[in-house]
Structure formats: structure tokens, C-alpha cells
Scaffold this motif. Structure first.
Motif, PDB file in Angstrom:
ATOM      1  N   GLY A 139       0.820  -1.211   0.000  1.00  5.76           N
ATOM      2  CA  GLY A 139       0.000   0.000   0.000  1.00  5.76           C
ATOM      3  C   GLY A 139       0.849   1.253   0.000  1.00  5.76           C
ATOM      4  N   THR A 140       1.876   1.239   0.838  1.00  2.31           N
ATOM      5  CA  THR A 140       2.785   2.388   0.926  1.00  2.31           C
ATOM      6  C   THR A 140       3.530   2.577  -0.391  1.00  2.31           C
ATOM      7  OG1 THR A 140       3.087   1.849   3.254  1.00  2.31           O
ATOM      8  CG2 THR A 140       4.629   3.423   2.302  1.00  2.31           C
ATOM      9  N   HIS A 176       2.312  11.025 -10.584  1.00  4.42           N
ATOM     10  CA  HIS A 176       1.452  12.197 -10.725  1.00  4.42           C
ATOM     11  C   HIS A 176       2.313  13.456 -10.729  1.00  4.42           C
ATOM     12  CE1 HIS A 176      -1.957  14.834 -10.279  1.00  4.42           C
ATOM     13  NE2 HIS A 176      -1.414  15.379  -9.219  1.00  4.42           N
ATOM     14  N   TYR A 194       2.606   1.617  -3.319  1.00  2.00           N
ATOM     15  CA  TYR A 194       1.654   2.066  -4.330  1.00  2.00           C
ATOM     16  C   TYR A 194       1.374   3.564  -4.188  1.00  2.00           C
ATOM     17  CZ  TYR A 194      -2.661   2.631  -6.935  1.00  2.00           C
ATOM     18  OH  TYR A 194      -3.612   3.070  -7.803  1.00  2.00           O
ATOM     19  N   ALA A 195       1.190   4.003  -2.932  1.00  2.00           N
ATOM     20  CA  ALA A 195       0.901   5.421  -2.679  1.00  2.00           C
ATOM     21  C   ALA A 195       2.060   6.292  -3.146  1.00  2.00           C
ATOM     22  CB  ALA A 195       0.638   5.640  -1.197  1.00  2.00           C
ATOM     23  N   ILE A 196       3.282   5.852  -2.832  1.00  2.00           N
ATOM     24  CA  ILE A 196       4.467   6.617  -3.244  1.00  2.00           C
ATOM     25  C   ILE A 196       4.559   6.653  -4.764  1.00  2.00           C
ATOM     26  CG2 ILE A 196       7.005   6.596  -3.278  1.00  2.00           C
ATOM     27  CD1 ILE A 196       6.801   5.447  -0.377  1.00  2.00           C
ATOM     28  N   TRP A 197       4.368   5.491  -5.404  1.00  2.00           N
ATOM     29  CA  TRP A 197       4.454   5.402  -6.862  1.00  2.00           C
ATOM     30  C   TRP A 197       3.408   6.301  -7.519  1.00  2.00           C
ATOM     31  CZ3 TRP A 197       0.887   3.319 -10.453  1.00  2.00           C
ATOM     32  CH2 TRP A 197       1.385   3.199 -11.753  1.00  2.00           C
ATOM     33  N   LYS A 198       2.182   6.260  -6.970  1.00  2.00           N
ATOM     34  CA  LYS A 198       1.084   7.068  -7.498  1.00  2.00           C
ATOM     35  C   LYS A 198       1.438   8.553  -7.398  1.00  2.00           C
ATOM     36  CE  LYS A 198      -3.210   6.585  -8.925  1.00  2.00           C
ATOM     37  NZ  LYS A 198      -3.309   6.222 -10.322  1.00  2.00           N
ATOM     38  N   PHE A 199       1.901   8.933  -6.211  1.00  2.00           N
ATOM     39  CA  PHE A 199       2.254  10.328  -5.966  1.00  2.00           C
ATOM     40  C   PHE A 199       3.383  10.762  -6.897  1.00  2.00           C
ATOM     41  CE2 PHE A 199       5.109  13.339  -3.867  1.00  2.00           C
ATOM     42  CZ  PHE A 199       4.241  14.393  -3.654  1.00  2.00           C
TER      43      PHE A 199
END
Length: 66
Positions: free
Chosen positions: A20-21, A31, A23-28
Motif C-alpha cells: 500500500g505504501t 502524478h 503504491y501510494a508513493i508510486w502514485k504520488f
């Protein structure tokens, strides 16, 4: 809850937390990269426009309308 249950829960949830972490970092990050690329493109366009305006203006051709 016993210590063993808590321990088991912890090890069961750990991969999900890590994923989850990540994924969040990758997404951020992706973006942010997209935003940075857009900003760079906008800046390049602005520069181009500025350079174009510095060129000597060609007289406009008014087709037979003087």
C-alpha cells in the motif's frame, strides 16, 4: 487477544502495508512527474512565444485590400 494472535496478524498485514505504501508513493511520484512535465512544456511554449515576438515583424499581406 494473545501475543501469538497479534504477532500473526502483524505478519499477515505487513505485506499489505508495504504494498500500500509503495503504491501510494508510486502514485504520488508519477502524478508529480506528469505535472512537472506539463509545467516544463508550458514553460517551453512560453519561451517559444517570447522568442517569436522578438523576431522582426513581417508586413502583413492585405490581399488587394491595401
Amino acid at each position: 487477544m494473545s501475543a501469538e494472535e497479534i504477532d500473526l496478524l502483524f505478519w499477515n498485514l505487513l505485506p499489505a502495508v508495504i504494498l500500500g505504501t509503495a503504491y501510494a508513493i508510486w502514485k504520488f511520484w508519477t502524478h508529480h512527474q506528469a505535472k512537472a512535465a506539463k509545467a516544463a512544456a508550458r514553460l517551453a511554449l512560453k519561451e517559444k512565444r517570447k522568442n517569436r515576438s522578438q523576431l522582426p515583424k513581417k508586413p502583413k499581406h492585405h490581399h488587394g485590400r491595401n
